[in-house]
Design an enzyme around this catalytic site. Structure first.
Site, PDB file in Angstrom:
ATOM      1  CE  LYS A   1      36.793 -18.306  49.177  1.00  0.00           C
ATOM      2  NZ  LYS A   1      37.577 -19.119  48.271  1.00  0.00           N
TER       3      LYS A   1
ATOM      4  CB  SER B   1      39.331 -15.610  43.465  1.00  0.00           C
ATOM      5  OG  SER B   1      40.581 -15.888  42.859  1.00  0.00           O
TER       6      SER B   1
ATOM      7  CG  HIS C   1      34.944 -16.011  44.877  1.00  0.00           C
ATOM      8  ND1 HIS C   1      35.091 -15.412  46.119  1.00  0.00           N
ATOM      9  CD2 HIS C   1      36.115 -16.619  44.606  1.00  0.00           C
ATOM     10  CE1 HIS C   1      36.317 -15.647  46.559  1.00  0.00           C
ATOM     11  NE2 HIS C   1      36.957 -16.379  45.668  1.00  0.00           N
TER      12      HIS C   1
END
Ligand code: PLP
Length: 377
Positions: free
Chosen positions: A200, A140, A168
């Site tokens: 995300k 991250s 991610h």
């Protein structure tokens, strides 16, 4: 302000179809879920989202959690017992580090993205213990990928179970946006426990774990962070299902994102700032001291650009950085503006804050992850 710090990588959070679906969900279900999943908070919308996520990740089953942080707590609490052993990458996300800590297991932190170090540690540990290898899919703060094929091999050789937090990678990597596993062509046998967040690239909120029906059923029965909390609002589940559909089918979003990433990396190279190791939308600019990172972030802010300075203890000492994240919604012009402003700002830095080149070795110093205290100036 022009922001370069959102994790809404594909620009899905504001897509009118997703917004409309949430409106419909609100009309149908009202706002709050009213109770936990195991009481009466679990609606058809939640059930359908879980099915969609299982299909999307090509796994037999999936379970929703209210946040990624809670999903990680649930995984570690449910799948380990006191004397089990967990091997974690030193640069794992704070939520994984906290989850491992709370599980009360034996912990070994292997060198960042280093399967050899992991193998040595596995060889030296007692095989009768249950062993878990836990890693971010995409890190991250550094934006690099975990060497998942090598980690999966190591897990196979030593009878360990690989757990991947793909917060991610999901939506960003793989042809269908299925994440790091798809990117490397790994399946659910290689990675039996897959965690993904919905806040995300999916542009919503919440998280899920995907894997075998038995594993998912154990989480449902035992994960305290699943059982003892209110379910996500059903309207969110309705909207998220539409969002997952867009992630999968609208690959132009990934193409556009990758173009912006390439443009930024080229721009950084041209102004003498070596880009980071990964081609993901997380592009760190390492500046070394916390002071240098804060000074540059503040100067960008004064120019209308929001780029957070990430400093220790979120990242190891001496690796303070700007953490630039890109979105498919950024235009070429906006990326160019960031690069040009960075160049101007760096030129005007006072002598004693000029960044020093960093060696990769510094990345392997331990992070004291006490939660994310990254700061937007
Ligand atoms: C953001 C993030 C989480 C936490 O997810 P939330 O849904 O925001 O709680 C977990 N792991 C990683 C790697 C993350 O980046």
């Amino acid at each position: 302000m022009l922001a370069f710090c959102s994790n809404d990588y594909l620009g899905i959070a504001s897509d009118p179809r997703v917004v409309a679906a949430v409106h419909e969900g609100l009309d149908r279900y009202g706002l709050g879920a009213g109770a936990a999943h195991l009481v009466n908070g679990h609606t058809r919308a939640h059930e359908e989202l879980e099915e969609t996520l299982a299909t999307f990740t090509r796994r037999p089953a999936a379970l929703l959690f209210s946040t990624g942080y809670m999903a990680n707590l649930g995984i570690l609490q449910t799948l380990t017992e006191r004397h089990d052993e967990v091997f974690e990458d030193r640069l794992n996300h704070a939520s994984l580090i906290d989850a491992v800590r709370r599980a009360g297991v034996h912990v070994q932190r292997y060198r960042h993205a280093d399967p050899q170090d992991l193998e040595q540690r596995l060889s030296a540990s007692a095989p009768q213990r249950m062993r878990l290898i836990v890693t971010d899919g995409v890190f991250s703060m550094d934006g690099d990928l975990a060497p998942l094929p090598a980690l999966a091999l190591a897990a196979g050789r030593h009878g360990a179970t690989l757990v991947v937090d793909d917060a991610h990678g999901l939506g960003v990597l793989g042809e269908r946006g299925e994440g790091s596993c798809g990117h490397f062509g790994l399946n659910s046998e290689d990675i039996p426990v897959l965690m993904g967040t919905l806040g995300k690239a999916v542009g919503s909120a919440g998280a899920f774990v995907a894997g075998s029906a038995t594993m998912i059923e154990s989480l449902r029965q035992f994960a305290r962070s699943y059982i003892y909390t209110t379910a996500m609002p059903a309207a969110l589940a309705v909207g998220t299902r539409v969002a997952v559909g867009l992630v999968e089918t609208e690959s132009w979003r990934r193409e556009r994102l990758n173009q912006r990433v390439a443009r930024l990396r080229e721009g950084l190279r041209q102004i003498g700032l070596p880009p980071g190791p990964g081609g993901t939308p997380i592009q760190p600019v390492l500046l070394g001291s916390a002071r240098a990172a804060s000074t540059v972030a503040a100067a960008l802010y004064d120019n209308g650009l929001l780029v957070p300075a990430i400093r220790p203890p979120t990242v190891p000492e001496g690796t303070a950085r700007l953490r630039i994240t890109l979105s498919a919604r950024h235009t070429d012009l906006q990326v160019d503006r960031l690069v040009e402003t960075l160049q101007t700002v760096m030129r005007a830095l006072p002598e004693d804050t000029v960044p020093q080149p960093l060696s990769n070795a510094s990345q392997n110093r331990d992070t004291i992850a006490q939660g994310d205290i990254s700061e937007c100036p």
